[in-house]
Design a protein around this motif. Sequence first.
Motif, PDB file in Angstrom:
ATOM      1  N   VAL A  39      -6.063   2.942   3.893  1.00 21.35           N
ATOM      2  CA  VAL A  39      -4.978   2.976   4.895  1.00 21.35           C
ATOM      3  C   VAL A  39      -3.823   2.082   4.450  1.00 21.35           C
ATOM      4  O   VAL A  39      -2.697   2.551   4.292  1.00 21.35           O
ATOM      5  CB  VAL A  39      -5.484   2.544   6.288  1.00 21.35           C
ATOM      6  CG1 VAL A  39      -4.316   2.455   7.282  1.00 21.35           C
ATOM      7  CG2 VAL A  39      -6.529   3.529   6.798  1.00 21.35           C
ATOM      8  N   SER A  40      -4.119   0.804   4.249  1.00 18.25           N
ATOM      9  CA  SER A  40      -3.035  -0.113   3.897  1.00 18.25           C
ATOM     10  C   SER A  40      -3.600  -1.398   3.336  1.00 18.25           C
ATOM     11  O   SER A  40      -4.799  -1.673   3.448  1.00 18.25           O
ATOM     12  CB  SER A  40      -2.185  -0.433   5.136  1.00 18.25           C
ATOM     13  OG  SER A  40      -2.952  -1.158   6.092  1.00 18.25           O
ATOM     14  N   ILE A  42      -2.216  -5.692   2.666  1.00 18.89           N
ATOM     15  CA  ILE A  42      -1.175  -6.717   2.718  1.00 18.89           C
ATOM     16  C   ILE A  42      -1.272  -7.526   1.433  1.00 18.89           C
ATOM     17  O   ILE A  42      -2.342  -8.019   1.079  1.00 18.89           O
ATOM     18  CB  ILE A  42      -1.360  -7.668   3.931  1.00 18.89           C
ATOM     19  CG1 ILE A  42      -1.476  -6.886   5.232  1.00 18.89           C
ATOM     20  CG2 ILE A  42      -0.213  -8.679   3.989  1.00 18.89           C
ATOM     21  CD1 ILE A  42      -0.210  -6.198   5.667  1.00 18.89           C
ATOM     22  N   MET A  53       3.526  -4.968   3.054  1.00 16.79           N
ATOM     23  CA  MET A  53       2.450  -4.073   3.448  1.00 16.79           C
ATOM     24  C   MET A  53       2.581  -2.824   2.608  1.00 16.79           C
ATOM     25  O   MET A  53       3.651  -2.211   2.551  1.00 16.79           O
ATOM     26  CB  MET A  53       2.561  -3.730   4.938  1.00 16.79           C
ATOM     27  CG  MET A  53       1.373  -2.968   5.494  1.00 16.79           C
ATOM     28  SD  MET A  53       1.385  -1.187   5.235  1.00 16.79           S
ATOM     29  CE  MET A  53       2.709  -0.686   6.334  1.00 16.79           C
ATOM     30  N   PRO A  55       1.332   0.956   2.058  1.00 14.23           N
ATOM     31  CA  PRO A  55       0.602   2.051   2.708  1.00 14.23           C
ATOM     32  C   PRO A  55      -0.100   2.921   1.676  1.00 14.23           C
ATOM     33  O   PRO A  55       0.372   3.074   0.545  1.00 14.23           O
ATOM     34  CB  PRO A  55       1.724   2.831   3.403  1.00 14.23           C
ATOM     35  CG  PRO A  55       2.904   2.647   2.494  1.00 14.23           C
ATOM     36  CD  PRO A  55       2.761   1.280   1.877  1.00 14.23           C
ATOM     37  N   PHE A  56      -1.228   3.513   2.065  1.00 17.84           N
ATOM     38  CA  PHE A  56      -1.947   4.416   1.178  1.00 17.84           C
ATOM     39  C   PHE A  56      -2.059   5.831   1.745  1.00 17.84           C
ATOM     40  O   PHE A  56      -2.157   6.787   1.008  1.00 17.84           O
ATOM     41  CB  PHE A  56      -3.367   3.891   0.925  1.00 17.84           C
ATOM     42  CG  PHE A  56      -3.418   2.634   0.123  1.00 17.84           C
ATOM     43  CD1 PHE A  56      -3.818   1.443   0.697  1.00 17.84           C
ATOM     44  CD2 PHE A  56      -3.049   2.632  -1.211  1.00 17.84           C
ATOM     45  CE1 PHE A  56      -3.856   0.261  -0.044  1.00 17.84           C
ATOM     46  CE2 PHE A  56      -3.090   1.456  -1.956  1.00 17.84           C
ATOM     47  CZ  PHE A  56      -3.488   0.275  -1.365  1.00 17.84           C
ATOM     48  N   ASP A  57      -2.068   5.935   3.057  1.00 20.84           N
ATOM     49  CA  ASP A  57      -2.381   7.219   3.678  1.00 20.84           C
ATOM     50  C   ASP A  57      -1.117   8.037   3.911  1.00 20.84           C
ATOM     51  O   ASP A  57      -0.309   7.731   4.806  1.00 20.84           O
ATOM     52  CB  ASP A  57      -3.112   6.971   5.015  1.00 20.84           C
ATOM     53  CG  ASP A  57      -3.765   8.235   5.561  1.00 20.84           C
ATOM     54  OD1 ASP A  57      -3.315   9.346   5.210  1.00 20.84           O
ATOM     55  OD2 ASP A  57      -4.716   8.112   6.343  1.00 20.84           O
ATOM     56  N   PHE A  63       4.579   7.059   6.574  1.00 16.99           N
ATOM     57  CA  PHE A  63       4.172   6.616   5.236  1.00 16.99           C
ATOM     58  C   PHE A  63       5.403   6.419   4.348  1.00 16.99           C
ATOM     59  O   PHE A  63       5.536   5.407   3.647  1.00 16.99           O
ATOM     60  CB  PHE A  63       3.222   7.632   4.600  1.00 16.99           C
ATOM     61  CG  PHE A  63       2.956   7.383   3.141  1.00 16.99           C
ATOM     62  CD1 PHE A  63       3.678   8.042   2.161  1.00 16.99           C
ATOM     63  CD2 PHE A  63       1.988   6.474   2.753  1.00 16.99           C
ATOM     64  CE1 PHE A  63       3.443   7.796   0.822  1.00 16.99           C
ATOM     65  CE2 PHE A  63       1.746   6.213   1.401  1.00 16.99           C
ATOM     66  CZ  PHE A  63       2.478   6.881   0.445  1.00 16.99           C
ATOM     67  N   ARG A  66       7.565   3.333   5.152  1.00 19.76           N
ATOM     68  CA  ARG A  66       6.811   2.082   4.890  1.00 19.76           C
ATOM     69  C   ARG A  66       6.676   1.855   3.383  1.00 19.76           C
ATOM     70  O   ARG A  66       6.706   0.713   2.911  1.00 19.76           O
ATOM     71  CB  ARG A  66       5.425   2.120   5.546  1.00 19.76           C
ATOM     72  CG  ARG A  66       5.467   2.293   7.062  1.00 19.76           C
ATOM     73  CD  ARG A  66       6.049   1.096   7.809  1.00 19.76           C
ATOM     74  NE  ARG A  66       7.498   1.008   7.782  1.00 19.76           N
ATOM     75  CZ  ARG A  66       8.306   1.719   8.553  1.00 19.76           C
ATOM     76  NH1 ARG A  66       7.823   2.590   9.416  1.00 19.76           N
ATOM     77  NH2 ARG A  66       9.612   1.578   8.461  1.00 19.76           N
TER      78      ARG A  66
ATOM     79  N   GLU B  52      16.836   1.203   9.461  1.00 19.35           N
ATOM     80  CA  GLU B  52      16.542   2.630   9.428  1.00 19.35           C
ATOM     81  C   GLU B  52      17.193   3.362  10.585  1.00 19.35           C
ATOM     82  O   GLU B  52      16.597   4.239  11.216  1.00 19.35           O
ATOM     83  CB  GLU B  52      15.028   2.875   9.450  1.00 19.35           C
ATOM     84  CG  GLU B  52      14.324   2.277   8.238  1.00 19.35           C
ATOM     85  CD  GLU B  52      12.833   2.434   8.312  1.00 19.35           C
ATOM     86  OE1 GLU B  52      12.114   1.435   8.112  1.00 19.35           O
ATOM     87  OE2 GLU B  52      12.377   3.561   8.583  1.00 19.35           O
ATOM     88  N   TYR B  73       6.464  -9.715   4.943  1.00 21.03           N
ATOM     89  CA  TYR B  73       6.009  -8.657   5.827  1.00 21.03           C
ATOM     90  C   TYR B  73       5.747  -9.229   7.212  1.00 21.03           C
ATOM     91  O   TYR B  73       5.216 -10.332   7.368  1.00 21.03           O
ATOM     92  CB  TYR B  73       4.729  -8.024   5.283  1.00 21.03           C
ATOM     93  CG  TYR B  73       4.021  -7.132   6.273  1.00 21.03           C
ATOM     94  CD1 TYR B  73       2.838  -7.541   6.878  1.00 21.03           C
ATOM     95  CD2 TYR B  73       4.568  -5.907   6.640  1.00 21.03           C
ATOM     96  CE1 TYR B  73       2.197  -6.740   7.807  1.00 21.03           C
ATOM     97  CE2 TYR B  73       3.933  -5.104   7.571  1.00 21.03           C
ATOM     98  CZ  TYR B  73       2.758  -5.523   8.142  1.00 21.03           C
ATOM     99  OH  TYR B  73       2.132  -4.734   9.063  1.00 21.03           O
ATOM    100  N   LYS B 111      -1.336   7.963  14.354  1.00 22.86           N
ATOM    101  CA  LYS B 111      -1.393   7.712  12.919  1.00 22.86           C
ATOM    102  C   LYS B 111      -0.011   7.352  12.395  1.00 22.86           C
ATOM    103  O   LYS B 111       0.701   8.155  11.779  1.00 22.86           O
ATOM    104  CB  LYS B 111      -1.935   8.940  12.176  1.00 22.86           C
ATOM    105  CG  LYS B 111      -3.442   9.080  12.269  1.00 22.86           C
ATOM    106  CD  LYS B 111      -3.972  10.131  11.319  1.00 22.86           C
ATOM    107  CE  LYS B 111      -4.079   9.617   9.916  1.00 22.86           C
ATOM    108  NZ  LYS B 111      -4.704  10.572   8.982  1.00 22.86           N
ATOM    109  N   TYR B 113       2.109   3.617  10.873  1.00 26.53           N
ATOM    110  CA  TYR B 113       1.997   2.201  10.556  1.00 26.53           C
ATOM    111  C   TYR B 113       2.760   1.352  11.571  1.00 26.53           C
ATOM    112  O   TYR B 113       2.331   0.268  11.934  1.00 26.53           O
ATOM    113  CB  TYR B 113       2.519   1.942   9.132  1.00 26.53           C
ATOM    114  CG  TYR B 113       1.608   2.527   8.078  1.00 26.53           C
ATOM    115  CD1 TYR B 113       1.924   3.717   7.424  1.00 26.53           C
ATOM    116  CD2 TYR B 113       0.407   1.891   7.740  1.00 26.53           C
ATOM    117  CE1 TYR B 113       1.069   4.262   6.480  1.00 26.53           C
ATOM    118  CE2 TYR B 113      -0.448   2.432   6.791  1.00 26.53           C
ATOM    119  CZ  TYR B 113      -0.113   3.616   6.166  1.00 26.53           C
ATOM    120  OH  TYR B 113      -0.953   4.146   5.223  1.00 26.53           O
ATOM    121  N   ASN B 114       3.891   1.839  12.018  1.00 23.61           N
ATOM    122  CA  ASN B 114       4.647   1.141  13.058  1.00 23.61           C
ATOM    123  C   ASN B 114       4.317   1.746  14.411  1.00 23.61           C
ATOM    124  O   ASN B 114       4.203   2.972  14.538  1.00 23.61           O
ATOM    125  CB  ASN B 114       6.158   1.271  12.815  1.00 23.61           C
ATOM    126  CG  ASN B 114       6.652   0.386  11.689  1.00 23.61           C
ATOM    127  OD1 ASN B 114       5.860  -0.296  11.027  1.00 23.61           O
ATOM    128  ND2 ASN B 114       7.953   0.401  11.481  1.00 23.61           N
TER     129      ASN B 114
END
Lengths: 384, 188
Positions: A39-40, A42, A53, A55-57, A63, A66, B52, B73, B111, B113-114
């Motif tokens: 998923v991720s 740090i 961070m 991200p992988f997914d 995604f 990020r 953004e 981060y 699903k 990240y934010n």
Amino acid sequence: MSVESPSIQDPLPLDVDPHEIESFLRSNGWQRASYVHDVSAIWENVRLDASLMLPFDRTYRDFVPRLRDALGTISAVHHIEQDALPLRIVSSQNDIVLLRADQLTPYDSIPLGEAQILLAGISRMMLVAACSAIRPRPSNPGRRPSAATDFVANDLRLGHTLRGSFVLPIFVHHEDPDPATLDQAQAPWLTETQKAVSGPVAFSRQVVETLATGLDATRELLDPSGNISLDEAVERGTSAEMVESIGAMGQQEGVRSLDLSFVFSHSIPANPEIPSRIVVPRPEAEQVEKTVQSLRRRPIVARNEVIGQVIRLERAKDEEGGFAVIDGVVGQTRRRVKMALSGDAYQLAIRAHEQKVSIIAVGEFSLIRRSWHLTGDTEVRLLA
Amino acid sequence: MATEPAGPNQWPPMRTATGVPYGTLHASECMQAFSLAFTYAIAAAARCTISELRSDVEAVDYTVRQVAGHRRYSSSVVDVQMKCTSQDVLRDDGVHWRLPRGHYDALRNPKSYNRKILVVLLVPDDVTQWLTTTPEHMILAGSAFWTCVEGHEATTGSSKTVVLPRHNNYDVEQLLGILHRIGNGGRP
């Protein structure tokens, strides 16, 4: 300070694999602080007071932004221009060979046929460089060693052409190096340069180095005023096939020269004696043909020798013989090889190991499961 | 004020009390610009940053970060989608806002990240009431409400009406509270 955070005007390259980014971070002093599987993660760099961070997914809705955030942080922290970022990241675990044909490019284009020849040429040169890295030969007729064909099939990738150019980047992937190292003080047979490279070099790096030195020697061979001998050129990695490839690529219409640069990954210490850029002027067809024929006429010596010391012995079950591991040099390349011995040869290896004297071992080189072996009709003798 | 017939999404030509003509920006574009002004005002007063930023006549989307620097981060971030309207959508329990199904599904998808919230800014129907300036103050008229629909049930219809509760005022204090809860690993 603006209430608006610095935004990236040009989209950052987003086809960089997150795992390659991790390799880059690791090799630049970052540490992974936390990880959620697939998923991720740090990452932190205490010295640079930075964190990000990763991200992988890719199925996550955000995604892309990020990943862009992470690349933006890397760009800012390491002062890397956005255009240069993909290569810098990829080069953490890959050597990069950059091939460019110096020529006019009307309408920002090159003939399709020429593009095909450039790709075919660099692919062939990588293959024969791999063959020469195993055992230098003036030509490589017939079946090539499986280690060479496997290398081309598994460890080479073509990257995106660099923006605004026709530079073809070839990525040469390196696996994690062999952790076993030799105490340099006990390696008097190594040159200072070879000592600077800790431990035997990964085969993939050897191929790139052989390509560089072979191309440099090819350039000298094709220079009408050059005075390099065929034997020296072969020892440095030239072969008939390499000269043929240079000829085919360099004789395309409008090509003035072939320009090859090498970006060496920091994951393996670089050999300062290896050239990082070779420019081969457009060769004369007659000189190419003459050189190729000369190389093809040279006899192929099937057996090579390694000069070094026995660093390890393994006794066979029957106790009549066993295996010796020799750390030494083959031509100009440091290599650790294993060979099966019996009888007097095995006794000689035992004596050489106990007395720490150098030996010469002769045989055919094979790369089997990432290890070098001397096989065929082998012999060992003490270095006089 | 002149009272000439107006087309869709258009206000009639307007003049000030002294007869000076207004601009000709369409109503939806005025709302878009006013949303941006509101966005920056709230963020600045909260000492947060906006990134953004993307805007069109349908919505303004942006990310709010509590930590100004980009070298470190921070999980204290929230993605905001802001709508602006002068329609009568405020009920006793809050703003009732209809979302097309695709849009609703995107907002409710966990699903990401934010974390993300929907904000609806209510403005007066009369554009001349949007802004009041005095020597001492500049007052932006309007009130905004927010909600988070992540993890909500799917809808079978072509749209879904979501409720933005009356107590969810999108102001400086609540924005900071949202970021604080997210930063601690919670929901907005």
